[in-house]
Scaffold this motif. Structure first.
Motif, mmCIF file in Angstrom:
data_model
loop_
_atom_site.group_PDB
_atom_site.id
_atom_site.type_symbol
_atom_site.label_atom_id
_atom_site.label_comp_id
_atom_site.label_asym_id
_atom_site.label_seq_id
_atom_site.Cartn_x
_atom_site.Cartn_y
_atom_site.Cartn_z
ATOM 1 N N ALA A 206 0.840 -1.197 0.000
ATOM 2 C CA ALA A 206 0.000 0.000 0.000
ATOM 3 C C ALA A 206 0.877 1.249 0.000
ATOM 4 N N GLN A 207 0.313 2.354 -0.459
ATOM 5 C CA GLN A 207 1.067 3.611 -0.402
ATOM 6 C C GLN A 207 1.384 3.964 1.040
ATOM 7 N N ASN A 208 0.400 3.818 1.916
ATOM 8 C CA ASN A 208 0.571 4.118 3.334
ATOM 9 C C ASN A 208 0.034 2.945 4.144
ATOM 10 N N ASP A 209 0.947 2.188 4.751
ATOM 11 C CA ASP A 209 0.546 1.013 5.515
ATOM 12 C C ASP A 209 1.223 1.071 6.876
ATOM 13 N N PHE A 210 0.419 1.302 7.907
ATOM 14 C CA PHE A 210 0.960 1.403 9.247
ATOM 15 C C PHE A 210 0.800 0.108 10.027
ATOM 16 N N ILE A 211 0.131 -0.881 9.411
ATOM 17 C CA ILE A 211 -0.044 -2.182 10.048
ATOM 18 C C ILE A 211 1.005 -3.175 9.551
ATOM 19 N N HIS A 217 7.767 -5.424 5.488
ATOM 20 C CA HIS A 217 7.012 -6.573 4.970
ATOM 21 C C HIS A 217 7.100 -6.665 3.441
ATOM 22 N N SER A 218 6.213 -6.015 2.707
ATOM 23 C CA SER A 218 6.118 -6.231 1.258
ATOM 24 C C SER A 218 7.447 -6.037 0.535
ATOM 25 N N VAL A 237 -1.234 4.251 -5.719
ATOM 26 C CA VAL A 237 -1.547 5.511 -5.055
ATOM 27 C C VAL A 237 -2.894 5.401 -4.334
ATOM 28 N N GLY A 238 -2.985 6.037 -3.183
ATOM 29 C CA GLY A 238 -4.257 6.122 -2.477
ATOM 30 C C GLY A 238 -4.645 4.880 -1.705
ATOM 31 N N THR A 239 -3.704 3.958 -1.515
ATOM 32 C CA THR A 239 -4.031 2.732 -0.799
ATOM 33 C C THR A 239 -3.437 2.736 0.600
ATOM 34 N N GLY A 240 -4.197 2.148 1.520
ATOM 35 C CA GLY A 240 -3.742 1.879 2.866
ATOM 36 C C GLY A 240 -3.854 0.393 3.112
ATOM 37 N N HIS A 241 -3.589 -0.023 4.335
ATOM 38 C CA HIS A 241 -3.580 -1.455 4.625
ATOM 39 C C HIS A 241 -4.918 -2.114 4.326
ATOM 40 N N VAL A 242 -6.014 -1.418 4.582
ATOM 41 C CA VAL A 242 -7.331 -2.037 4.401
ATOM 42 C C VAL A 242 -7.723 -2.104 2.928
ATOM 43 N N ASN A 243 -7.701 -0.957 2.234
ATOM 44 C CA ASN A 243 -8.264 -0.984 0.882
ATOM 45 C C ASN A 243 -7.348 -1.588 -0.172
ATOM 46 N N VAL A 244 -6.084 -1.893 0.169
ATOM 47 C CA VAL A 244 -5.286 -2.661 -0.773
ATOM 48 C C VAL A 244 -5.817 -4.096 -0.841
ATOM 49 N N GLY A 245 -6.535 -4.512 0.204
ATOM 50 C CA GLY A 245 -7.151 -5.837 0.208
ATOM 51 C C GLY A 245 -8.612 -5.824 -0.174
ATOM 52 N N VAL A 283 2.762 4.534 -7.020
ATOM 53 C CA VAL A 283 3.863 5.140 -6.277
ATOM 54 C C VAL A 283 5.180 4.565 -6.787
ATOM 55 N N GLU A 284 5.208 3.258 -6.960
ATOM 56 C CA GLU A 284 6.395 2.593 -7.488
ATOM 57 C C GLU A 284 6.004 1.230 -8.038
ATOM 58 N N TYR A 285 6.850 0.736 -8.937
ATOM 59 C CA TYR A 285 6.648 -0.571 -9.545
ATOM 60 C C TYR A 285 8.022 -1.134 -9.897
#
Length: 292
Positions: A206-211, A217-218, A237-245, A283-285
């Motif tokens: 995710a772009q921003n993952d605090f979990i 991790h990834s 872009v625009g993803t966090g831990h929840v909505n990447v899943g 964000v990156e690939y």
């Protein structure tokens, strides 16, 4: 289960065309000739890979657990294009099946047999989730309703998981090198070394993952995967831990493209994976992205 095939993993395959002369007349242009016997559905577009559903009609059925908590199977109703590859999907820690249910319609309507599961216990750790993903694939192949088994190619199977389910997908791939693809979404696992994985693996952070922070991790998972024939790592872009899943159009695009490329050997999806894509939605690939 069939031993993993050694089909060529080529990103660019030249399309052959020929002018056919019959009785001195030039025939109409030849129709597209499939490069893979597992190619299913029409040619993809940027719009189609981002859409929530694809061209196939699908059905769904709830099933009891058999080594996993319970599940829902989504499968194409089409009987005229041969069998379809299979996918098992696990949710994350304390998460219900409904959070990853979007992948059922998304993938079944694009030509896959999909089982989304709930785990035996909501607190099950990643390795247990990996075992349950493999149990779900076994259920698809041996115990699912006849209409499902008739549409499944048990030699073309793959796994997806979110969070601890993503860690489970890595464990499943590590345990079963005959799998055709693995995709952890915001994956979480205490093990950071996956050098034994020999399954094409796309790591989606995710772009921003605090979990499950990417640098813990990834990103580390991707770097450690050194034996897989192909691998990729991206952060939309625009993803966090929840909505990447739970899914976004960009996540759906890359999940579908990876499965199509490595479960179906469908080179029409190369365009979304290689050369390395870029754009305002990433964000990156990074990927191995080999050339012929």
């Amino acid at each position: 289960m069939r031993t993993r095939s050694r089909r060529p993993r080529k990103w660019f395959m030249a399309l052959q065309s020929a002018a056919v002369l019959t009785l001195g007349l030039v025939a109409a242009p030849a129709a597209h000739s499939a490069q893979s016997p597992y190619e299913r559905g029409p040619a993809p577009t940027e719009t189609s890979v981002r859409a929530s559903t694809g061209p196939f009609q699908y059905a769904q059925v709830s099933v009891p657990g058999a080594g996993f908590g319970s599940g829902t199977i989504y499968y194409p109703t089409d009987t005229g294009q041969g069998t379809f590859g299979g996918v098992a999907v696990s949710p994350g820690f304390l998460s219900p099946e409904i959070l990853i249910a979007w992948l059922g319609p998304k993938l079944a309507s694009n030509g896959f047999v999909v089982i989304t599961i709930s785990t035996n216990n909501p607190g099950d750790q990643p390795d247990s989730r990996g075992e349950q993903l493999l149990a779900a694939l076994n259920y698809l192949a041996t115990q699912s309703p006849a209409a499902v088994r008739q549409r499944l190619d048990p030699g073309r199977l793959s796994v997806i998981g979110h969070s601890m389910g993503g860690g489970g997908a890595l464990r499943a791939a590590d345990s079963r090198p005959d799998l055709q693809a693995a995709i952890p979404l915001g994956g979480w696992h205490t093990n950071k070394n996956w050098s034994n994985i020999r399954v094409p693996t796309m790591v989606i952070g995710a772009q921003n993952d605090f979990i499950a922070p990417n640098d813990q991790h990834s990103q580390r998972f991707y770097t450690s995967i050194t034996q897989a024939p192909e691998k990729a790592y991206l952060r939309p872009v625009g993803t966090g831990h929840v909505n990447v899943g739970t899914g976004t159009p960009v996540v759906g695009k890359f999940v579908l493209s990876w499965l199509k490329r490595f479960v179906d050997d469908d080179t029409r999806y190369d365009q979304f994976l290689c050369p390395t894509p870029s754009g305002s939605d990433l964000v990156e690939y990074h990927s191995t992205c080999p050339h012929t």
